[in-house]
Design a protein around this motif. Structure first.
Motif, PDB file in Angstrom:
ATOM      1  N   GLN B 173       0.831  -1.209   0.000  1.00  0.00           N
ATOM      2  CA  GLN B 173       0.000   0.000   0.000  1.00  0.00           C
ATOM      3  C   GLN B 173       0.865   1.258   0.000  1.00  0.00           C
ATOM      4  N   LEU B 174       1.946   1.228   0.797  1.00  0.00           N
ATOM      5  CA  LEU B 174       2.834   2.388   0.855  1.00  0.00           C
ATOM      6  C   LEU B 174       3.552   2.591  -0.477  1.00  0.00           C
ATOM      7  N   GLU B 175       3.972   1.489  -1.088  1.00  0.00           N
ATOM      8  CA  GLU B 175       4.629   1.577  -2.403  1.00  0.00           C
ATOM      9  C   GLU B 175       3.683   2.170  -3.431  1.00  0.00           C
ATOM     10  N   THR B 176       2.420   1.671  -3.407  1.00  0.00           N
ATOM     11  CA  THR B 176       1.413   2.183  -4.345  1.00  0.00           C
ATOM     12  C   THR B 176       1.244   3.689  -4.174  1.00  0.00           C
ATOM     13  N   LYS B 177       1.260   4.117  -2.910  1.00  0.00           N
ATOM     14  CA  LYS B 177       1.097   5.541  -2.602  1.00  0.00           C
ATOM     15  C   LYS B 177       2.222   6.358  -3.265  1.00  0.00           C
ATOM     16  N   LEU B 178       3.456   5.852  -3.169  1.00  0.00           N
ATOM     17  CA  LEU B 178       4.582   6.558  -3.775  1.00  0.00           C
ATOM     18  C   LEU B 178       4.460   6.572  -5.303  1.00  0.00           C
ATOM     19  N   TYR B 179       4.040   5.433  -5.860  1.00  0.00           N
ATOM     20  CA  TYR B 179       3.846   5.348  -7.310  1.00  0.00           C
ATOM     21  C   TYR B 179       2.838   6.370  -7.775  1.00  0.00           C
ATOM     22  N   GLU B 180       1.718   6.465  -7.006  1.00  0.00           N
ATOM     23  CA  GLU B 180       0.642   7.390  -7.372  1.00  0.00           C
ATOM     24  C   GLU B 180       1.172   8.811  -7.516  1.00  0.00           C
ATOM     25  N   TRP B 181       2.166   9.120  -6.723  1.00  0.00           N
ATOM     26  CA  TRP B 181       2.738  10.461  -6.777  1.00  0.00           C
ATOM     27  C   TRP B 181       3.892  10.530  -7.768  1.00  0.00           C
ATOM     28  N   GLY B 182       3.999   9.524  -8.586  1.00  0.00           N
ATOM     29  CA  GLY B 182       4.981   9.541  -9.661  1.00  0.00           C
ATOM     30  C   GLY B 182       6.414   9.357  -9.212  1.00  0.00           C
ATOM     31  N   GLU B 183       6.587   8.660  -8.097  1.00  0.00           N
ATOM     32  CA  GLU B 183       7.943   8.468  -7.596  1.00  0.00           C
ATOM     33  C   GLU B 183       8.464   7.095  -8.004  1.00  0.00           C
ATOM     34  N   GLU B 184       9.752   7.022  -8.270  1.00  0.00           N
ATOM     35  CA  GLU B 184      10.387   5.732  -8.520  1.00  0.00           C
ATOM     36  C   GLU B 184      10.511   5.001  -7.190  1.00  0.00           C
ATOM     37  N   VAL B 185      10.181   3.696  -7.192  1.00  0.00           N
ATOM     38  CA  VAL B 185      10.268   2.954  -5.932  1.00  0.00           C
ATOM     39  C   VAL B 185      11.221   1.780  -6.091  1.00  0.00           C
ATOM     40  N   ALA B 186      12.323   1.806  -5.351  1.00  0.00           N
ATOM     41  CA  ALA B 186      13.261   0.679  -5.367  1.00  0.00           C
ATOM     42  C   ALA B 186      12.697  -0.428  -4.483  1.00  0.00           C
ATOM     43  N   SER B 187      13.270  -1.631  -4.617  1.00  0.00           N
ATOM     44  CA  SER B 187      12.637  -2.791  -3.984  1.00  0.00           C
ATOM     45  C   SER B 187      12.586  -2.681  -2.457  1.00  0.00           C
ATOM     46  N   ASN B 188      13.635  -2.123  -1.845  1.00  0.00           N
ATOM     47  CA  ASN B 188      13.587  -2.050  -0.384  1.00  0.00           C
ATOM     48  C   ASN B 188      13.382  -0.602   0.094  1.00  0.00           C
ATOM     49  N   ALA B 189      12.808   0.223  -0.806  1.00  0.00           N
ATOM     50  CA  ALA B 189      12.668   1.651  -0.509  1.00  0.00           C
ATOM     51  C   ALA B 189      11.875   1.906   0.775  1.00  0.00           C
ATOM     52  N   ILE B 190      10.785   1.184   0.944  1.00  0.00           N
ATOM     53  CA  ILE B 190       9.911   1.441   2.091  1.00  0.00           C
ATOM     54  C   ILE B 190      10.672   1.175   3.391  1.00  0.00           C
ATOM     55  N   GLU B 191      11.391   0.044   3.444  1.00  0.00           N
ATOM     56  CA  GLU B 191      12.171  -0.274   4.637  1.00  0.00           C
ATOM     57  C   GLU B 191      13.153   0.857   4.959  1.00  0.00           C
ATOM     58  N   VAL B 192      13.795   1.373   3.893  1.00  0.00           N
ATOM     59  CA  VAL B 192      14.776   2.450   4.091  1.00  0.00           C
ATOM     60  C   VAL B 192      14.089   3.713   4.627  1.00  0.00           C
ATOM     61  N   HIS B 193      12.959   4.075   4.021  1.00  0.00           N
ATOM     62  CA  HIS B 193      12.234   5.272   4.471  1.00  0.00           C
ATOM     63  C   HIS B 193      11.791   5.136   5.926  1.00  0.00           C
ATOM     64  N   ILE B 194      11.268   3.957   6.270  1.00  0.00           N
ATOM     65  CA  ILE B 194      10.796   3.729   7.640  1.00  0.00           C
ATOM     66  C   ILE B 194      11.986   3.833   8.613  1.00  0.00           C
ATOM     67  N   HIS B 195      13.086   3.237   8.194  1.00  0.00           N
ATOM     68  CA  HIS B 195      14.280   3.260   9.026  1.00  0.00           C
ATOM     69  C   HIS B 195      14.713   4.712   9.300  1.00  0.00           C
ATOM     70  N   ASN B 196      14.710   5.514   8.224  1.00  0.00           N
ATOM     71  CA  ASN B 196      15.092   6.919   8.374  1.00  0.00           C
ATOM     72  C   ASN B 196      14.103   7.692   9.237  1.00  0.00           C
ATOM     73  N   LEU B 197      12.809   7.429   9.022  1.00  0.00           N
ATOM     74  CA  LEU B 197      11.771   8.130   9.794  1.00  0.00           C
ATOM     75  C   LEU B 197      11.918   7.829  11.288  1.00  0.00           C
ATOM     76  N   ARG B 198      12.194   6.556  11.591  1.00  0.00           N
ATOM     77  CA  ARG B 198      12.302   6.140  12.988  1.00  0.00           C
ATOM     78  C   ARG B 198      13.403   6.914  13.714  1.00  0.00           C
ATOM     79  N   LYS B 199      14.488   7.177  12.959  1.00  0.00           N
ATOM     80  CA  LYS B 199      15.614   7.887  13.582  1.00  0.00           C
ATOM     81  C   LYS B 199      15.197   9.309  13.970  1.00  0.00           C
ATOM     82  N   LYS B 200      14.238   9.880  13.193  1.00  0.00           N
ATOM     83  CA  LYS B 200      13.864  11.278  13.410  1.00  0.00           C
ATOM     84  C   LYS B 200      12.659  11.436  14.333  1.00  0.00           C
TER      85      LYS B 200
END
Lengths: 448, 219
Positions: B173-200
Motif C-alpha cells: 500500500q505504501l509503495e502504491t502511494k509513492l507510485y501514485e505520486w509519480g515516484e520511482e520505488v526501489a525494492s527495499n525503498a519502504i524499509e529504508v524510508h521507515i528506518h530513516n523516519l524512525r531515527k527522526k
C-alpha cells in the motif's frame, strides 16, 4: 451389474435352454417315430414270412441279405427257418406282440406272431431288429434338424447383445449427461429422441432440478434478506446505544446496553456466516488465492481490536496459493485471529504462520492465552458451545460459533484441524492443514 | 463538512445525524434514490453517505450515475450487503469507502475524517498523534513543537501512516502511494524510508507488524 449385461446374459441363457429342451423333446419324438417305423417293418416281414412257410419246410435257411432284420420261424417247437446270423435258440418267448431281448451281444426289438397253418400245425414267426439301429436313426434325424439351430446360437447371442445395446443407448446418453453435469449446474437437461419411459424420467429429473434450484435461491435470498432486515435495525440500536454512552458516560446501564448490542450483532453476524459457508456456495466461489494476502488483509482489518488490547501480532508466511473461496478463507482467518486476540491477555502475543508442506497449506495461529484443556477440545467445535457456558471467564463477546464455522470451512477443503499447546507462547495453537488443490472427485463429493 | 445522507431508514438516519453532529459534521438527509439524484445535481455537498438498499433506485445505480457525470464527490457506501463481491463492485464503481451495517460509530467517524483530510476541507489540516503534529496543508512536521525537515518521500510515507492511524499500512500500500505520486520505488525503498523516519521520530512511534506492514497507533 449393468442392465445391458444382465439382459444379454439372461436372454442368451434362455435361448440355450429352449434350444436344448427342444432338442430333447425332438429326440424323443424321433425315437418314437423310428420305433413305429421299425415295428411296421417287423409286422410286415412277419406276415410275409408266414405266407412263405409252405415253400420252405425244413432246414435252416441261409439267406444272404445284409439286412439288419433277422427272423426265426418255429413250427411245433421246431426251428424251421432262420436268417443267417440268428441263433438257433428261440429269440423270444412264445407270446404274441412286441418285446425286447438280449442276444448276440445286442439288444433287439422283437415281434412274435402266431399263425395256424392249414395242416393244423402252429407256426411262430419271430422278426427282430437291433435297438441300436433305432437310436442311430433317431439321432440322425434329430441332428440334421438341430445342428443349424445350435450353430446359430452364438450369432443370435451377438444379435441380442447388439439389440440390447441399441435399445439402451438413450439410458447411456442420459447417464453420460448426468455424469458430466457440474454439481452446481441445476439447469434442466434435454435429450432428443428419448423413448417414452425415459421422457418421464427426464421430466422428473428436471422437476427435481428446478425445485432444488428454487430452494437454493430461497435459501440464498433468505440469508441476504435476513441480513438486511436484521442489520439495519441493529445499526439503529447500536448507534443509539453508543450515543447514550456518549451522553451519559458514567451510566452503567448504558454501558451494558451498548455491550449487549455488540453481542447481538456478533451472534447475528456469525449465524449469517454459518449459512453462507455451505458447500454449494463454496464451490461457486472457488478461486486460486494467495493465502498470505488474505492473512495480511485479515490482520489489518482486525488490527484496531488487537492494538486496543496492546497485543503483539506477527505473521510468518511463505507465498502459498490455495484453491478456495475468498469469503471462506477470510472468515477462517477472522475467526481464528479474533479468537486468539479475545482469549489472550492484554499485551499478549499472537503468532500466525503459513507454510506449504507436500502440497498442503499449513495455517497455524498461536496465542498466549489460557489454551483449551484436552477435555474441552472436542466440544469447542460444537455449535453454540462456550467453555464455561455463559459464565465464560474471559468476559469477551462470543457466541460459541467461531470454531464450529472454522471446522465447517476446513471440512469444505477436505482438510484437518488440531488443537495443541503453543510451543512459542504457551497458549492455544490451532493448526489447520488444507490440500492445495482438491481433486475433482473431492469437489464432486462436496456437493453431495 | 456538509454531508448528504441517503438512507431510507429514518431511525438510523436520526441516530446518525445525532452522532455525527457532535463531531461537527452537517448532515442533509434524503430517503430515496430519486431525491438523492435530484439533490446531488442541484446542491453543493462535500460528500455523501449512500445506502445501497433504497426503496426506488439501487444504490449502485446512483453511484454509477454520479460517476458518469464526472462528479468527483466522495461517496461512502453504508450497507447491509456484506458480500466481498458487493464491496469490490462498490469500490470498482468509484465509491471511496465501504462500511457494512451494523457499524461502529467511531469507525465511521474515522473514515469520514480520512475523506475530509483528503478533501482538504478539514477545519484544521493538522493531524496530531502523541507529540507529532503533521500539517497536511503546509506539508510540515513538528515533533515536540520543533520543526522537522523530511525528504518528500519520507513525508509521503509518514502522511499515509498518520492519516490511517490505528490501522496497518502494508508495504504494498505504501509503495502504491509513492507510485501514485509519480515516484520511482526501489525494492527495499519502504524499509529504508521507515528506518530513516524512525531515527527522526519519537521512539516506538511507528510500529512494525511483522509480516503485515507498519502502523502508527492513534493514541
Amino acid at each position: 451389474m449393468s442392465i445391458r449385461n444382465f439382459l444379454v446374459m439372461v436372454l442368451s441363457s434362455i435361448l440355450v435352454l429352449i434350444t436344448f429342451t427342444a432338442a430333447i423333446h425332438g429326440y424323443n419324438t424321433s425315437m418314437q417315430q423310428a420305433t413305429m417305423l421299425a415295428d411296421n417293418n417287423l409286422k410286415q416281414m412277419a406276415s410275409t414270412l408266414a405266407e412263405l412257410d409252405d415253400i420252405y419246410t425244413s432246414s435252416p435257411h441261409k439267406n444272404n441279405t445284409n439286412s439288419q432284420l433277422i427272423f426265426q420261424i418255429w413250427r411245433n417247437d421246431t426251428l424251421v427257418l432262420r436268417s443267417k446270423t440268428t441263433p438257433i435258440t428261440p429269440i423270444s418267448h412264445f407270446i404274441s406282440g412286441f418285446s425286447e431281448n438280449n442276444f448276440s451281444q445286442q439288444r433287439w426289438r422283437i415281434y412274435a406272431s402266431k399263425h395256424h397253418n392249414k395242416d393244423q400245425s402252429v407256426l411262430w414267426v419271430f422278426t427282430a431288429i437291433p435297438v441300436n439301429t433305432l437310436y442311430t436313426m433317431a439321432e440322425k434325424l434329430i441332428l440334421s434338424a438341430m445342428t443349424p439351430i445350435i450353430l446359430s446360437i452364438p450369432f443370435i447371442a451377438l444379435l441380442i447383445w447388439l439389440i440390447v445395446w441399441y435399445a439402451l443407448q438413450p439410458f447411456n446418453h442420459l447417464t453420460k449427461l448426468l455424469n458430466t453435469k457440474k454439481a452446481n449446474d441445476l439447469s434442466a437437461i434435454h435429450l432428443p429422441n428419448l423413448p417414452y419411459e425415459l421422457i418421464l424420467i427426464e421430466q422428473t429429473i428436471n422437476q427435481l432440478f428446478s425445485r432444488l434450484s428454487h430452494a437454493f435461491m430461497r435459501e440464498k435470498h433468505f440469508a441476504s434478506d435476513a441480513a438486511h432486515e436484521l442489520r439495519t435495525p441493529l445499526s439503529v440500536l447500536k448507534l443509539n446505544a453508543d450515543n447514550l454512552v456518549d451522553e451519559i458516560p458514567q451510566n452503567e446501564t448504558a454501558a451494558h446496553l451498548a455491550k449487549s448490542v455488540d453481542r447481538m450483532a456478533h451472534v447475528i453476524d456469525q449465524i449469517l456466516i454459518l449459512n453462507r459457508t455451505t458447500a454449494e456456495q463454496f464451490k461457486q466461489q472457488l478461486n486460486q488465492l494467495n493465502v498470505r494476502n488474505v492473512a495480511q488483509e485479515t490482520i489489518a482489518e482486525l488490527y484496531p481490536q488487537i492494538a486496543h488490547r496492546q497485543q503483539n501480532i506477527e505473521l510468518i508466511a511463505e507465498d502459498v496459493s490455495l484453491l478456495s473461496s475468498e469469503f471462506a478463507l477470510l472468515t477462517l482467518f477472522q475467526n481464528l485471529i479474533s479468537n486468539a486476540s479475545k482469549y489472550s491477555p492484554e499485551k499478549g502475543n499472537i503468532l500466525v504462520s503459513l507454510s506449504c508442506v507436500e502440497s498442503h497449506v499449513i495455517i497455524s495461529v498461536e496465542d498466549s492465552g489460557q489454551g483449551i484443556s484436552p477435555q474441552e477440545q472436542y466440544k469447542v467445535f460444537h455449535r453454540f458451545y462456550r467453555i464455561g457456558g455463559d459464565q465464560n471467564p474471559s468476559n469477551v463477546v462470543g457466541c460459541g460459533l467461531g470454531l464450529a464455522i472454522v471446522k465447517d470451512i476446513v471440512k469444505l477443503h477436505h482438510g484437518s484441524i488440531s488443537l495443541e499447546r503453543s510451543k512459542t507462547y504457551g497458549g492455544l495453537a490451532v493448526e489447520i492443514k488444507l490440500p492445495q488443490v482438491m481433486g475433482l472427485k473431492d469437489i464432486h463429493e462436496t456437493s453431495h | 463538512m456538509k454531508i448528504l445522507l441517503v438512507e431510507d431508514d429514518i431511525e438510523l438516519a436520526h441516530g446518525l445525524m445525532a452522532s455525527l453532529k457532535k463531531e461537527g459534521f452537517t448532515l442533509n438527509h434524503v430517503q430515496n434514490g430519486k431525491d438523492a439524484l435530484l439533490t446531488l445535481s442541484t446542491s453543493e455537498h462535500d460528500m455523501a453517505i449512500l445506502d445501497l438498499g433504497l426503496p426506488d433506485i439501487d444504490g449502485f445505480t446512483i453511484l454509477k450515475s454520479v460517476r458518469t457525470q464526472k462528479n468527483p464527490l466522495p461517496i461512502l457506501i453504508l450497507t447491509a450487503r456484506d458480500g466481498i463481491e458487493q464491496k469490490v463492485k462498490g469500490l470498482d464503481l468509484g465509491a471511496d469507502d465501504y462500511l457494512v451495517k451494523p457499524f461502529d460509530a467511531d469507525e465511521l467517524k474515522a473514515r469520514l475524517r480520512v475523506i475530509e483530510r483528503h478533501l482538504g476541507t478539514a477545519k484544521s489540516s493538522l493531524i496530531t498523534i502523541k507529540t507529532v503534529v503533521l500539517d497536511l496543508a503546509a506539508q510540515k512536521v513538528h515533533v515536540d513543537k520543533i520543526a522537522l525537515v523530511l525528504p518528500k518521500k519520507e513525508l509521503m510515507v509518514l502522511t499515509s501512516l498518520m492519516e490511517n492511524a490505528g490501522r496497518i499500512r502494508s508495504k504494498d500500500q505504501l509503495e502504491t502511494k509513492l507510485y501514485e505520486w509519480g515516484e520511482e520505488v526501489a525494492s527495499n525503498a519502504i524499509e529504508v524510508h521507515i528506518h530513516n523516519l524512525r531515527k527522526k521520530l519519537p521512539e516506538n512511534f511507528i510500529t512494525t507488524v511483522r509480516g503485515v506492514g507498519y502502523t502508527v497507533d492513534s493514541d
